[in-house]
Scaffold this motif. Structure first.
Motif, PDB file in Angstrom:
ATOM      1  N   GLN A  26       0.821  -1.217   0.000  1.00  0.00           N
ATOM      2  CA  GLN A  26       0.000   0.000   0.000  1.00  0.00           C
ATOM      3  C   GLN A  26       0.853   1.264   0.000  1.00  0.00           C
ATOM      4  O   GLN A  26       1.940   1.304   0.562  1.00  0.00           O
ATOM      5  N   ARG A  66       0.580  -2.207  -5.741  1.00  0.00           N
ATOM      6  CA  ARG A  66       0.141  -1.660  -4.453  1.00  0.00           C
ATOM      7  C   ARG A  66      -1.102  -0.797  -4.619  1.00  0.00           C
ATOM      8  O   ARG A  66      -1.287  -0.141  -5.636  1.00  0.00           O
ATOM      9  N   THR A  67      -1.950  -0.795  -3.603  1.00  0.00           N
ATOM     10  CA  THR A  67      -3.112   0.085  -3.609  1.00  0.00           C
ATOM     11  C   THR A  67      -2.688   1.460  -3.094  1.00  0.00           C
ATOM     12  O   THR A  67      -1.724   1.583  -2.325  1.00  0.00           O
ATOM     13  N   ARG A  76      -9.738   4.710  -0.896  1.00  0.00           N
ATOM     14  CA  ARG A  76      -8.891   4.330  -2.022  1.00  0.00           C
ATOM     15  C   ARG A  76      -8.904   5.406  -3.101  1.00  0.00           C
ATOM     16  O   ARG A  76      -9.947   5.975  -3.422  1.00  0.00           O
TER      17      ARG A  76
END
Length: 82
Positions: A26, A66-67, A76
């Motif tokens: 992330q 990755r977010t 998000r």
């Protein structure tokens, strides 16, 4: 590039500070901060639509799979390849 609300008519190059906390899964983008540009620095002005502005976020590692989320709240982000 991170795009964020900016209600003014323009801004200076390198006026914004965009940072993130990175893990292997992330990228958490911290709130964007605007710094005061001193008279000694001058301002290479960039036009604005009066709604948004943008600046680059330099990552330590390539984004990969990755977010990307907001550090505050975890919402998000939409990521677009260029």
């Amino acid at each position: 590039m991170v795009v964020f609300p900016w209600r003014e008519s323009g801004y200076c190059v390198e006026q914004f500070i965009v940072t993130a906390t990175e893990t292997s899964t992330q990228v958490a983008v911290n709130p964007v901060r605007a710094r005061t540009i001193s008279q000694d620095e001058g301002c290479s002005g960039v036009g604005s639509d009066g709604v948004t502005a943008g600046d680059y976020l330099r990552l330590e590692e390539p984004l990969g799979n990755r977010t990307v989320v907001r550090a505050q709240g975890g919402r998000r982000f939409e990521v677009r390849a260029r």
